[in-house]
Enzyme design. Structure first.
Site, PDB file in Angstrom:
ATOM      1  N   LEU A 167      42.744  45.233  -6.391  1.00 60.35           N
ATOM      2  CA  LEU A 167      43.366  46.255  -5.528  1.00 60.35           C
ATOM      3  C   LEU A 167      44.526  46.966  -6.236  1.00 60.35           C
ATOM      4  O   LEU A 167      45.045  47.949  -5.728  1.00 60.35           O
ATOM      5  CB  LEU A 167      43.830  45.642  -4.204  1.00 60.35           C
ATOM      6  CG  LEU A 167      42.715  45.172  -3.257  1.00 60.35           C
ATOM      7  CD1 LEU A 167      43.303  44.547  -1.993  1.00 60.35           C
ATOM      8  CD2 LEU A 167      41.772  46.318  -2.878  1.00 60.35           C
ATOM      9  N   ASN A 195      33.985  44.475 -18.694  1.00 60.91           N
ATOM     10  CA  ASN A 195      34.160  43.188 -19.358  1.00 60.91           C
ATOM     11  C   ASN A 195      33.900  42.041 -18.372  1.00 60.91           C
ATOM     12  O   ASN A 195      34.594  41.950 -17.377  1.00 60.91           O
ATOM     13  CB  ASN A 195      35.592  43.084 -19.906  1.00 60.91           C
ATOM     14  CG  ASN A 195      35.781  41.850 -20.758  1.00 60.91           C
ATOM     15  OD1 ASN A 195      34.828  41.325 -21.320  1.00 60.91           O
ATOM     16  ND2 ASN A 195      37.010  41.385 -20.854  1.00 60.91           N
ATOM     17  N   ASP A 254      33.566  42.710  -8.501  1.00 62.36           N
ATOM     18  CA  ASP A 254      34.524  42.928  -9.594  1.00 62.36           C
ATOM     19  C   ASP A 254      34.998  44.388  -9.575  1.00 62.36           C
ATOM     20  O   ASP A 254      35.125  45.032 -10.627  1.00 62.36           O
ATOM     21  CB  ASP A 254      33.943  42.554 -10.959  1.00 62.36           C
ATOM     22  CG  ASP A 254      35.034  42.436 -12.032  1.00 62.36           C
ATOM     23  OD1 ASP A 254      36.226  42.633 -11.694  1.00 62.36           O
ATOM     24  OD2 ASP A 254      34.703  42.163 -13.195  1.00 62.36           O
TER      25      ASP A 254
HETATM   26  O1  DOR Z   1      35.955  45.098 -16.643  1.00 61.75           O
HETATM   27  C1  DOR Z   1      36.861  44.417 -16.168  1.00 61.75           C
HETATM   28  N1  DOR Z   1      37.915  44.979 -15.553  1.00 61.75           N
HETATM   29  N2  DOR Z   1      36.798  43.085 -16.302  1.00 61.75           N
HETATM   30  C2  DOR Z   1      37.826  42.291 -15.955  1.00 61.75           C
HETATM   31  O2  DOR Z   1      37.713  41.108 -16.099  1.00 61.75           O
HETATM   32  C3  DOR Z   1      39.079  42.879 -15.435  1.00 61.75           C
HETATM   33  C4  DOR Z   1      38.843  44.186 -14.827  1.00 61.75           C
HETATM   34  C5  DOR Z   1      40.111  44.968 -14.588  1.00 61.75           C
HETATM   35  O3  DOR Z   1      41.097  44.398 -14.112  1.00 61.75           O
HETATM   36  O4  DOR Z   1      40.108  46.175 -14.827  1.00 61.75           O
END
Ligand code: DOR
Length: 442
Positions: free
Chosen positions: A82, A297, A324
């Site tokens: 968020l 990621n 995610d």
């Molecule tokens: O792609 C990602 N973005 N992987 C993560 O583990 C963290 C996340 C982020 O906080 O932007």
């Protein structure tokens, strides 16, 4: 205001309900769930009460006609970013929870990689307070495992738990120090909360921006090998076995990780796992477009991995589907691929993308809803994801047949960073009811 939802197909895996029915909501709570025979005759009410006619509707009764729709518990996202406090230019609690209800989610668990990191009770209290004032749905904070996510010292897990954190994670980064991870897992037993592991060997992944393989070679981009994830999955499973702790593996992306988790579960290790829609929808072939919205990621992998993840979902090696949701400002993505931020804005496309698993016969509709409602709620220990009588009236009403084109410019999230812009998908949400409040998207 009281609400009566009629003519829909109610699917609630928590109570093994799948059929025509009516739901009565009073004062933000589910009062009755009535199952009907196809021709509209009432069956015994689920709450055990005599299945009489509905009470005389008062003038405040709002009737929702859910013909042609499925009526399901509000979705539960156990992995959302968020961004507030600190990165309000990417997302806020207000905009992130609006995006959530737009996507049918009525509960979100927010990761602690904010600024400051959610590693103190004051940050947790800030999130809870803000969510109460400005949130459109329920928000459950996840505390950091280590102070400032720096891997040097455990955060004060006890205090964080008492102030409302439902889990701990250093998501965005791994816990590289195995002794600290061991301690966190030991504490997870005492507190009975999950430790959510972002599995990444930072030495192997350093500088990588996509899956390591044939495609990364021809694109000239540095790869992240699957082993970077799998080594940490193996370590954390070993630590879970050692401690008997409550381990949850976040964003599973590789065939090898699925295999390790499957084998660990078969040996009785207390582990749960999630994957995200992009990992069963996309492969690294898509990166030939160099669209930085595909940079995430862990990275999206290969067809083999996609198939393994589907098998893992099917045999319950992978328990839950999470978003995610990682919203970023356009400035963080409008860059050369190497410099762009990792992450996909996921809340508003998660259900339609996941519904494809039903079409592909990977999951039944009920199994899919299970993995997006009661399973994540159970893992996080929150009383959500069910239409049982007395529950908060958290409901999503979805037309599974209606197709729409994804238009990121209409996202309620500040993060327009989706690789699915322009895709035509089925299963967008018609209406979301969050704690009795109706959000109508038709
Ligand atoms: O792609 C990602 N973005 N992987 C993560 O583990 C963290 C996340 C982020 O906080 O932007």
């Amino acid at each position: 205001m009281n609400i009566l939802i009629k003519n829909g197909r109610i699917i609630d895996p928590s109570q093994d309900i799948d059929g025509k029915g009516e739901i009565l909501i009073e004062d933000g709570k589910i009062m009755e769930v009535r199952r009907l025979k196809a021709e509209g005759k009432r069956l015994k009410a689920k709450n055990g009460k005599k299945n009489s006619e509905l009470r005389t509707p008062d003038s405040e009764l709002r009737i929702i006609d859910a013909s042609g729709c499925i009526v399901i518990p509000g979705l539960v996202d156990m992995h959302t970013h968020l961004r507030e406090p600190g990165y309000e230019y990417k997302e806020t609690i207000a905009t992130g929870t609006k995006a959530a209800v737009r996507g049918g989610f009525t509960s979100v668990c927010c990761m602690p990689n904010t600024n400051p990191v959610n590693d103190t009770i004051s940050v947790t209290a800030f999130i809870i307070d803000k969510a109460k004032k400005e949130g459109s749905c329920a928000v459950y904070p996840i505390g950091a495992i280590t102070k400032t996510q720096r891997n040097e010292e455990l955060a004060e897990l006890d205090a964080l738990k008492r102030s409302g954190c439902v889990a701990f994670s250093d998501d965005g980064k791994p816990v590289t120090n195995s002794l600290i991870m061991r301690r966190a897992l030991e504490y997870s037993k005492i507190f009975d909360v999950p430790i959510i592991s972002h599995c990444e060997d930072m030495y192997l992944s350093e500088g990588g921006v996509m899956n390591e393989g044939f495609i990364s070679t021809i694109l000239g981009l540095k790869g992240i090998p699957k082993a970077a994830e799998e080594i940490m999955v193996a370590r954390d499973l070993a630590l879970c076995e050692l401690t008997g702790g409550k381990l949850h593996i976040a964003h599973v992306s590789t065939e090898g990780s699925v295999g390790l988790i499957r084998e660990a579960k078969a040996r009785g290790i207390r582990v749960t796992a999630e994957t995200c829609p992009h990992y069963f929808t996309l492969t690294d072939e898509a990166l030939k477009s160099y669209d930085t919205n595909l940079k995430v990621n862990p990275p999206v992998r290969t067809e083999r991995d996609v198939e393994a993840i589907k098998r893992g979902l099917n045999d319950n090696t992978i328990d839950a589907i999470a978003t995610d949701h990682a919203p970023h400002h356009a400035d963080d993505k409008t860059k050369e691929f190497d410099a762009a931020a990792f992450g996909i804005s996921g809340l508003e496309t998660a259900f339609p993308l996941s519904l494809k698993l039903v079409e592909q016969k990977v999951l039944s509709l009920k199994q899919l809803i299970h993995k997006m409602t009661v399973t994540p709620a159970n893992i996080m220990g929150i009383l959500k994801g069910s239409l049982s009588v007395g529950s908060d009236a958290d409901i999503a009403i979805i037309d599974p047949e209606k197709s729409l084109e994804v238009d990121s410019s209409t996202f309620l999230s500040k993060g327009k960073n989706t690789p699915f812009h322009g895709w035509v998908l089925k299963g967008f949400v018609e209406k979301t009811i969050a704690a009795g409040k109706i959000y109508d998207w038709t």
